[in-house]
Each structure stands twice: as C-alpha cells, then as structure tokens.
Scaffold this active site. Structure first.
Site, mmCIF file in Angstrom:
data_model
loop_
_atom_site.group_PDB
_atom_site.id
_atom_site.type_symbol
_atom_site.label_atom_id
_atom_site.label_comp_id
_atom_site.label_asym_id
_atom_site.label_seq_id
_atom_site.Cartn_x
_atom_site.Cartn_y
_atom_site.Cartn_z
ATOM 1 N N SER A 1 0.940 -1.132 0.053
ATOM 2 C CA SER A 1 -0.084 0.168 0.052
ATOM 3 C C SER A 1 1.003 1.414 0.091
ATOM 4 O O SER A 1 2.059 1.125 0.344
ATOM 5 C CB SER A 1 -0.815 -0.112 1.483
ATOM 6 N N TYR B 1 -1.631 -0.795 10.558
ATOM 7 C CA TYR B 1 -1.931 -0.987 9.145
ATOM 8 C C TYR B 1 -0.553 -0.745 8.449
ATOM 9 O O TYR B 1 -0.124 -1.548 7.663
ATOM 10 C CB TYR B 1 -3.064 -0.353 8.283
#
Ligand SMILES: NC(=O)c1ccc[n+]([C@@H]2O[C@H](COP(=O)([O-])OP(=O)(O)OC[C@H]3O[C@@H](n4cnc5c(N)ncnc54)[C@H](OP(=O)(O)O)[C@@H]3O)[C@@H](O)[C@H]2O)c1
Length: 248
Positions: free
Chosen positions: A143, A156
């Site tokens: 990501s 995350y």
C-alpha cells in the site's frame, strides 16, 4: 489477449471483492485461468460462474488466509486441477484504522494475521511448486501505507511495511529458481476496504477521503497485468500508484 498472460494459472486471495475481484475479471479477460480464494464462498462462486459464462476458466475455493492449511489447499487445488501455478497474488487484507491509544488489540491481531501471516502462508504454499517448476511469480499487495505512516494508521502501515520488507527479501532469495516477485502499493482505490474500520469518527473521515479521491479497482488490475505480462526475463519488482489527485 495480452502477451504472457493467456494460459497462465493465477491464484488470487481476497478475490470476493475490490482489488482481487477486479484483477480476476481483468486477467480472465486476458485468457488466464483464475483460481479464486476468499471466505465468502458464494461471492467467489458467483464470480467464477460469471467468468466461465464469458468463456474464461475459473475455480472458487473457500479460503481463510489466517488458516495455513486452507491456503495450502487453495494452491494445491490449483496445481491438481490446472497442472501448475504460474502466479500467486497475495491480496487479502483489511484496514481497521484506529489511534493506538484506543487499544483495539483484537483488530491489531487480525491485521497481523491476515496482512502479514496470510501473505507468508501464501508464499509457503506456492514456493514448493514454483521451485519444482523452476518458474513462477509471486505478487504481494502492500500500500502507499507501506511507504507512509499516518495517524490512526500505524498498525496497518506496519503490516504493509512488513509486506514490502518481505517482498524484497523474497526477491533476492528466489532468483535461483527463476521466480519473479512484485510488490504493488496502491493509493486510494474504491473497494470495501474502509468498511473494516469500526471507530465511527475514523470511519467517517476515511470514507469521505475515499469518496473524494478513490479511483476504480481496474487501476490495480492493469498494474498487475503489466507486471505479469512482461517477458519472463523481466522482473518488475515494485509498483506504487496513486490517484492523480491524492497528495499523501
Ligand atoms: N482499496 C485501497 O485503497 C487499497 C490501497 C492499498 C492497499 N490495498 C490492499 O489491497 C488488498 C485488497 O483490499 P481491497 O481494497 O480490495 O478491500 P476489500 O474490498 O475489503 O477486499 C478485501 C478482500 O480480502 C479478503 N479477506 C479479508 N480477510 C480475509 C481472510 N481472513 N481470508 C481470506 N480473505 C480475506 C476479503 O474476502 P472475504 O471477506 O470474502 O474473505 C476480500 O475479498 C488489501 O491487502 C488492502 O490492504 C487496498
């Protein structure tokens, strides 16, 4: 049909929605056989039927990536049914953002289990086949959060940094077996990802951000196809893409 995608056997985790589903549709359209894994089996069965109706080859296998045996089964079914595995896309993931001080420890556990351990289980399942074949391609999904850390996104981001570190180590180790590795780091893409946020204030902010900036999931599918479609002596190791309007 794109060069070097047609006829490949491609296993995709998290194929029941978002990026995994878009990649399955795109790659099937390019002539790949897609083997779909997710927990919501009815969704992947429906997708497999849709792709088959359009002339593709697709298979659905119920898979929870936190269960090592289930990930091994997903890959083994692909090899038993299709004779080989050419590409594994380790895509399953979740993003329940929250500030650390709120101590959502169960959510931290789930992110570690799915986003990191799920990827490791995928690698463990595919490696023996790819080593034996002396060919293969492992695509891991990180990501922008694997490059940048934001408030409420620390855990995350930690999992997505881990995916990048792991991918870089893997890249160096599997050269001898003619295995390619790609880590793809998307920015905001319109999927169900933000629905995993349980904190109301954070959820509202992220949903607003996605509503304003997110781009369609086909952007990811094209990035995957770019990496896979290269000639076998070309190893595209990292792709980072964002919506044009996304600053972070
Ligand atoms: N969308 C973005 O903006 C964005 C940006 C950067 C990175 N990513 C990454 O892209 C990947 C895909 O996310 P998405 O955006 O497509 O979100 P999504 O629409 O929520 O899809 C997530 C997928 O992961 C699967 N999944 C979750 N837990 C699982 C488990 N335990 N076992 C098997 N599958 C599981 C879900 O399937 P089931 O629930 O049916 O099991 C679903 O298919 C994730 O790794 C995410 O971190 C997304």
């Amino acid at each position: 049909m794109s060069k070097n995608i047609g006829g490949k056997v491609i296993v995709i985790t998290g194929a029941s929605s978002g990026l995994g589903q878009a990649a399955a549709r795109f790659l099937s359209g390019e002539g790949a056989t897609v083997v779909l894994g997710a927990r919501r089996v009815e969704r992947i069965e429906t997708l497999a039927r849709e792709l088959t109706a359009h002339g593709g080859k697709a298979l659905a296998v119920r898979t929870d990536v936190t269960q090592r045996d289930q990930v091994r089964n997903l890959v083994d079914v692909a090899v038993q049914t299709c004779g080989r595995i050419d590409v594994l896309i380790n895509n399953a993931g979740l993003m329940p953002h929250s500030p650390i001080e709120r101590l959502k420890v169960d959510e931290w556990d789930r992110m570690v289990d799915v986003n990191i351990k799920g990827v490791l289980y995928g690698i463990a399942a595919a490696m023996p086949h790819m080593v034996r074949q002396k060919s293969g391609h492992i695509v891991n999904v990180s990501s922008v959060a694997g490059h940048k850390v934001t408030p409420a996104g620390a855990v995350y981001a930690a999992t997505k940094h881990a995916v990048r570190a792991l991918s870089e180590g893997l890249r160096q180790e599997v050269k001898a077996y003619n295995i390619r590795t790609t880590v793809i780091s998307p920015g905001a893409v319109a999927t169900e990802l933000a629905d995993s946020i349980t904190e109301a204030d954070i959820s509202e902010n992220i949903h607003k951000f996605y509503a304003e900036f997110a781009i369609p999931a086909e952007s990811f599918a094209r990035a995957v196809a770019f990496a896979i479609s290269q000639p076998e002596d070309v190893d595209v190791n990292e792709i980072l893409f964002r919506p044009t309007r996304q600053v972070l």
